[in-house]
Design an enzyme around this catalytic site. Structure first.
Site, PDB file in Angstrom:
ATOM      1  N   GLU A 322      37.809 -68.275  13.208  1.00 48.11           N
ATOM      2  CA  GLU A 322      37.234 -66.955  13.022  1.00 48.11           C
ATOM      3  C   GLU A 322      38.236 -65.953  12.459  1.00 48.11           C
ATOM      4  OE1 GLU A 322      33.905 -65.592  14.149  1.00 48.11           O
ATOM      5  OE2 GLU A 322      34.733 -64.418  12.529  1.00 48.11           O
ATOM      6  N   ASP A 326      38.384 -64.092   8.766  1.00 47.98           N
ATOM      7  CA  ASP A 326      38.315 -62.631   8.648  1.00 47.98           C
ATOM      8  C   ASP A 326      39.532 -62.092   7.915  1.00 47.98           C
ATOM      9  OD1 ASP A 326      36.238 -62.886  10.418  1.00 47.98           O
ATOM     10  OD2 ASP A 326      36.896 -61.232  11.701  1.00 47.98           O
ATOM     11  N   SER A 566      29.821 -64.703   9.585  1.00 46.40           N
ATOM     12  CA  SER A 566      31.086 -64.149  10.053  1.00 46.40           C
ATOM     13  C   SER A 566      32.108 -64.102   8.927  1.00 46.40           C
ATOM     14  CB  SER A 566      31.611 -64.902  11.271  1.00 46.40           C
ATOM     15  OG  SER A 566      31.506 -66.270  11.088  1.00 46.40           O
TER      16      SER A 566
END
Ligand SMILES: *[C@@H]1O[C@H](CO)[C@@H](O)[C@H](O)[C@H]1NC(C)=O
Ligand SMILES: *[C@@H]1O[C@H](CO)[C@@H](O)[C@H](O)[C@H]1NC(C)=O
Ligand SMILES: *[C@@H]1O[C@H](CO)[C@@H](O)[C@H](O)[C@H]1NC(C)=O
Ligand SMILES: *[C@@H]1O[C@H](CO)[C@@H](O)[C@H](O)[C@H]1NC(C)=O
Ligand SMILES: *[C@@H]1O[C@H](CO)[C@@H](O)[C@H](O)[C@H]1NC(C)=O
Ligand SMILES: CC(=O)N[C@H]1CO[C@H](CO)[C@@H](O)[C@@H]1O
Length: 649
Positions: A322, A326, A566
């Site tokens: 994750e 990002d 995401s």
């Protein structure tokens, strides 16, 4: 006598002898009830009555019904007050509960035998805080507390099934915690789907990888987000030296720049860090070495909230996918601007969005600003963090809940905080989820009982905070296999399905009413209220979308492909960050809440008209001309979007 002393005596008197006569609190009513069939959490024992809990009573706030109008005034492009964001003190004053609410609720506690000294009122007057034993609380709320265990992750959570308050207090109390809310983050089920690198992923393989994703058991990972919400890992990439012709197979920063016409950044205003609330780890160097050599050796600033940790011990896609995703993309896009990570949660207990709000928004906080406690678990009394962190102008979050996981009251309370942040000019960006019309982990619900089922049929499961009308929800697109960055994208259907649908809790905001009405008029989906809330009066999401497929991501020293909304949310946030740089250079305010501008000017978006977001035994919604509940208004044409925002005051 010193005036401050006088004031404090008065406050004490108010507590002891409330001026207004109050009806005796004889009849109690159920205030909130737990979703009685939330079968992922299993009750396993009573909580000993001598255990102490930090209790918060959220008092009803004033003027919330005017929030949408206030926000319209500062964020609608045709408003004379566009960009005139509110000072935090105005937010606190406007929405603070009435003194009557403070008084009557305090009187209730005192009448029940609590010493007034134990009760603290928050700076914004919106929370009453006290510590109570489980025994006291069970008597006060006429309930019983249990420990629950998560059936897949093994994590524990304390809750009751329902709780009561005297009926004359219903209008004065929003929520009481801890009670029925299952709001803690639990371990990720990050998937190691192997997705064929052949451009045409077969339907069979697609189905198989999604099915594996549903069933694969996973161990509990503390403090790293929610079930099924994280990016999905595809193949390892052996040779990541790709050209713009290969963006349908491997997406890089250059592909994103080409798709959305984003120039390289060259500005870095003070106080304009790109922000995200996430769980940090990185293989940043491996990535930047390959794609953005200028950034080699650079990392984000990290704001540790409630003694959060940056874990470096567990190196795997599960732990690091994750934040790697990002940061690698957002930092690359906004460079030379710095990035900031609000790292929430520790290894003792996962955190909730409430903890993030405590940290960046003093008005949400749970005690006197000068004396705030760690709101997660009271383990770190030294961490004075109530409103102590400065929010960045844009905050991207790639986690969420099923709307049905929480209560409407809880969600309305939290959504009101996003409205307050929006009034202050903060853009809150959330990913719309990766399971199409189904919820996290491909859950759907039985229309009669409301219970989650195996996802093969039943009610669609909208995502929260995406259904909150004061945030921007970002869905996912992809390049059509065999096509290029110059061709129209389609809704992402590879490995993940763009989350989208309609709320069961939040009314349709004004800014989207025209777009959603047009959707129902021209492209009404073939479903009834046995699938979704088709009242045509509720909030639809997502608002926009951005590519969410095949991001080349460095994790643990190797490159692999990542999929998910995401990825989409942080990239959209990065675009707003770049727009803010230009607005600051022109002496203007941050863009703040962008939905009213974007819905009023859909021409700055690339409309996506192909693809569906299947789930719950249906093919889901379809991307159509205009807004749709799968790709929203479409993907940004950055050049046009920037020009539009620069033309506004
Ligand atoms: C509750 O107890 C904790 C730990 O003893 C303390 O730090 C905190 O201030 C107390 N909270 C209130 C509202 O009294
Ligand atoms: C690493 O993983 C192990 C096993 O899942 C866990 O016990 C440990 O707490 C993790 N450490 C960190 C820093 O996350
Ligand atoms: C549909 O939304 C409305 C408005 O929020 C709500 O009152 C109603 O209960 C919702 N329907 C269902 C089935 O949840
Ligand atoms: C990285 O890739 C190499 C070559 O494919 C492989 O030998 C190695 O095991 C991989 N490392 C990890 C951590 O997966
Ligand atoms: C729509 O998407 C499907 C699946 O990716 C693709 O096969 C098809 O070519 C797309 N159609 C258009 C018009 O882009
Ligand atoms: C309003 C705001 O965010 N101000 C901050 C800007 O950055 C400086 C340091 O670079 C901080 O000290 C300010 O608080």
């Amino acid at each position: 006598m010193h005036p401050r002393f006088l004031l404090s005596i008065l406050t004490t008197l108010v507590v002891v002898a409330v001026a207004k006569p109050v009806r005796p609190s004889t009849s109690h009513v159920v205030h909130e009830k737990r979703h009685n069939v939330r079968n992922l959490w299993q009750k396993f024992r009573r909580v000993p009555s001598r255990n102490t809990l930090p209790v918060r009573i959220g008092l009803t706030q004033q003027n919330l019904h005017r929030g949408e109008d206030y926000l319209h005034a500062v964020s609608h492009p045709e408003s004379a007050e566009y960009g005139q964001h509110w000072h935090p003190s105005k937010v606190i004053e406007t929405f603070a509960p009435t003194q009557e609410s403070v008084d009557v609720v305090t009187k209730w506690l005192v009448d029940e035998g609590m010493n007034p000294n134990r009760i603290k009122l928050s700076r914004g007057r919106n929370w009453l805080d006290f510590n109570a034993t489980v025994g006291e609380l069970e008597k006060l709320l006429k309930t019983k507390y249990f420990m629950f265990r998560h059936s897949r992750h093994g994590q524990h959570h304390l809750a009751c099934d329902e709780y009561h308050v005297p009926d004359h207090l219903v209008e004065h109390i929003d929520i009481i915690t801890p009670t029925v809310h299952f709001d803690q983050h639990i371990g990720h089920e990050r998937l190691n789907n192997r997705v064929s690198m052949d451009s045409g992923v077969s339907d069979e393989l697609k189905k198989r990888s999604l099915a594996n994703g549903e069933r694969r058991p996973s161990t509990g990972i503390q403090g790293s987000g929610l079930d099924g919400w994280s990016p999905k890992q595809g193949d390892y990439v052996v040779n990541a030296m790709m050209t713009l012709d290969d963006c349908d197979k491997m997406l890089t920063i250059d592909c994103i720049r080409a798709l959305y016409k984003i120039p390289k950044g060259d500005l870095s205003a003070k106080n304009n860090s790109w922000g995200s609330s996430t769980f940090l780890q990185s293989d940043l160097d491996v990535f930047f070495d390959q794609f953005e050599p200028k950034l080699k050796g650079k990392g984000p600033d990290v704001d540790l909230i409630d003694n959060a940790v940056v874990q470096t011990q567990n190196q795997s896609f599960q732990f690091n996918g994750e934040s790697a995703l990002d940061l690698q993309y957002a930092m690359g896009l906004v460079f030379p601007q710095q990035a900031k990570v609000f790292q929430v949660g520790d290894l003792v207990r996962g955190a909730s969005f409430g903890n993030l709000l405590d940290a960046i928004d003093g008005s949400f906080c749970d005690a006197n600003a000068d004396n705030a406690v760690d709101s997660i678990d009271n383990n770190y009394p030294d961490d004075i963090r109530c409103g102590g962190h400065t929010a960045t102008n844009v905050i991207s979050t790639s986690y969420g809940y099923n709307e049905a996981d929480l209560t409407a009251r809880y969600e309305q309370r939290q959504c009101a905080e996003y409205m307050k942040l929006a009034l202050q000019g903060v853009s809150m960006i959330f990913s719309s989820g990766d399971s199409g019309v189904a919820g996290n982990g491909h859950l759907c619900r039985d229309p009669t009982s409301g219970a989650f089922n195996d996802g093969s049929q039943g009610l669609f499961t909208p995502a929260f905070p995406s259904t909150c009308p004061y945030i921007t929800s970002v869905g996912a697109t992809q390049i059509v296999p065999g096509k290029t960055v110059k061709d129209a994208e389609t809704a992402c259907e590879e490995t993940i399905l763009s989350g989208g649908g309609f709320s069961n809790v939040f009314a349709m905001p004004d800014y989207q009413s025209k777009a959603v009405a047009a959707y129902f008029k021209d492209s009404a989906p073939p479903y009834t209220d046995q699938q979704f809330n088709n009242s045509r009066t509720v909030r639809g999401y997502p608002d926009v979308s951005v590519n969410g497929a095949r991001y080349v991501t460095a994790v643990n020293g190797n490159f692999s492909l990542s999929f998910g909304t995401s990825a989409s949310a942080p990239v959209f946030a990065a675009m707003l960050n770049l727009v803010n740089e230009k607005r600051f250079a022109a002496g203007k305010a941050a863009v703040g809440f962008v939905n009213p501008v974007l819905y009023a000017h859909p021409e700055v978006m690339n409309d996506i008209t192909n693809g569906t977001n299947a789930g719950c035994g249906t093919k889901g919604f379809s991307a159509v001309k205009g807004w749709d509940p799968i790709t929203g208004l479409g993907t940004p044409n950055f050049e046009a979007m920037e020009k539009l925002f620069l033309s506004l005051p």
